[in-house]
Design a protein around this motif. Structure first.
Motif, PDB file in Angstrom:
ATOM      1  N   HIS A 126       0.826  -1.209   0.000  1.00 18.79           N
ATOM      2  CA  HIS A 126       0.000   0.000   0.000  1.00 18.79           C
ATOM      3  C   HIS A 126       0.862   1.261   0.000  1.00 18.79           C
ATOM      4  N   ASP A 136       2.514   1.693  -3.309  1.00 12.67           N
ATOM      5  CA  ASP A 136       1.547   2.036  -4.349  1.00 12.67           C
ATOM      6  C   ASP A 136       1.080   3.486  -4.246  1.00 12.67           C
ATOM      7  N   LEU A 137       0.544   3.876  -3.096  1.00 13.34           N
ATOM      8  CA  LEU A 137      -0.126   5.171  -2.989  1.00 13.34           C
ATOM      9  C   LEU A 137       0.635   6.237  -2.198  1.00 13.34           C
ATOM     10  N   HIS A 195       2.980   1.894  -8.400  1.00 15.29           N
ATOM     11  CA  HIS A 195       1.694   2.427  -8.846  1.00 15.29           C
ATOM     12  C   HIS A 195       1.460   2.081 -10.316  1.00 15.29           C
ATOM     13  N   TYR A 220       1.835   8.146 -11.366  1.00 13.88           N
ATOM     14  CA  TYR A 220       1.646   8.626  -9.999  1.00 13.88           C
ATOM     15  C   TYR A 220       1.814  10.142  -9.922  1.00 13.88           C
ATOM     16  N   ASN A 268      -4.780   8.953  -8.265  1.00 12.47           N
ATOM     17  CA  ASN A 268      -3.963   7.792  -7.893  1.00 12.47           C
ATOM     18  C   ASN A 268      -4.825   6.621  -7.443  1.00 12.47           C
ATOM     19  N   ASP A 295      -6.485   5.051 -10.438  1.00 12.09           N
ATOM     20  CA  ASP A 295      -5.512   4.219 -11.157  1.00 12.09           C
ATOM     21  C   ASP A 295      -5.382   2.839 -10.519  1.00 12.09           C
ATOM     22  N   THR A 296      -5.240   2.826  -9.190  1.00 14.17           N
ATOM     23  CA  THR A 296      -5.046   1.564  -8.482  1.00 14.17           C
ATOM     24  C   THR A 296      -6.248   0.650  -8.609  1.00 14.17           C
ATOM     25  N   GLY A 332      -5.314  -4.716  -8.102  1.00 12.32           N
ATOM     26  CA  GLY A 332      -5.395  -3.688  -7.074  1.00 12.32           C
ATOM     27  C   GLY A 332      -6.628  -3.887  -6.206  1.00 12.32           C
ATOM     28  N   TYR A 388      -6.491  -5.261  -2.187  1.00 11.55           N
ATOM     29  CA  TYR A 388      -7.056  -4.337  -1.210  1.00 11.55           C
ATOM     30  C   TYR A 388      -8.228  -4.963  -0.464  1.00 11.55           C
TER      31      TYR A 388
END
Length: 223
Positions: A126, A129-130, A136, A140, A148, A151-152, A158, A162
């Motif tokens: 996480h 990624d963010l 990412h 990004y 963002n 996108d994920t 993704g 999550y």
């Protein structure tokens, strides 16, 4: 004295309970912040900027945010270390498994260790990624969480990563909050039902609140 407390089982359980509550408070605040995405890009992007200016002018830019990050890292390390050491101590005390599962053990209880491992791996992913944008999937953009996040959650993996992590979090909170109350002496025979209800409701709200974001992107509510 600190070493004596840490070496004791009660001390490790107390560290685990307190660090867990610190992370729980952060999760509630984080979930509320995430839900700002449903109010549009200006709302959540402004929130991302505000987090870096909290405490100004007394605190320098991003100092409060970094202080929160340091506290969280300490809490995560303390929680994971105490959990691991308690687990090893339990195995040494009972080197052979029970023939039958202990009566009354819930699914959440039996999966606490695996859930913790899943959450630990998820935290790393996480952040990459963010927060840093290292893994990412899109272009990004710093301080533009709205794009963002889209996108994920526009990728199948993704969403899977999550949602699996959030479900694991729900089970972890459900059992962990009640256990923390027992460790800190808050629980009692008369309060157990109320504490379990609070734990169940909070776990459900956190799970629903966090899952709402990827579902919002998948359904086009957030686009």
């Amino acid at each position: 004295m600190a070493r004596t407390v840490w070496d004791s089982t009660v001390g490790k359980k107390t560290v685990m309970a307190v660090s867990g509550l610190v992370m729980l408070l952060y999760l509630v605040a984080h979930m509320i912040g995430n839900l700002k995405i449903f109010f549009g890009p200006e709302e959540i992007n402004h929130y991302a900027h505000w987090l870096r200016t909290v405490g100004e002018p007394f605190m320098h830019y991003e100092w409060t945010l970094w202080l929160i990050r340091v506290v969280l890292v300490v809490a995560v390390v303390a929680h994971a270390t105490s959990a691991y050491q308690l687990s090893r101590r339990d195995i040494r005390a009972r080197p052979t498994k029970y023939a039958n599962r202990k009566a009354g053990r819930s699914f959440a209880t039996r999966t606490m260790r695996w859930g913790g491992l899943i959450l630990g791996l998820f935290i790393v992913w996480h952040i990459l990624d963010l927060t840093t944008g290292t893994v990412h999937p899109g272009g990004y953009e710093h301080l533009h969480p709205y794009q963002n996040i889209i996108d994920t959650f526009s990728t199948w993996y993704g969403n899977v990563v999550y949602i699996v992590a959030v479900v694991a979090l729900g089970f972890h909170v459900r059992h962990g909050l009640w256990s923390a109350a027992q460790t800190l002496g808050v629980g009692s025979r008369g309060r157990d039902r109320a504490l379990k209800t609070v734990a169940n409701v909070l776990a459900l709200l956190l799970t629903a609140g966090f899952v709402a974001v990827p579902v919002g992107v998948m359904t086009g509510v957030v686009s």
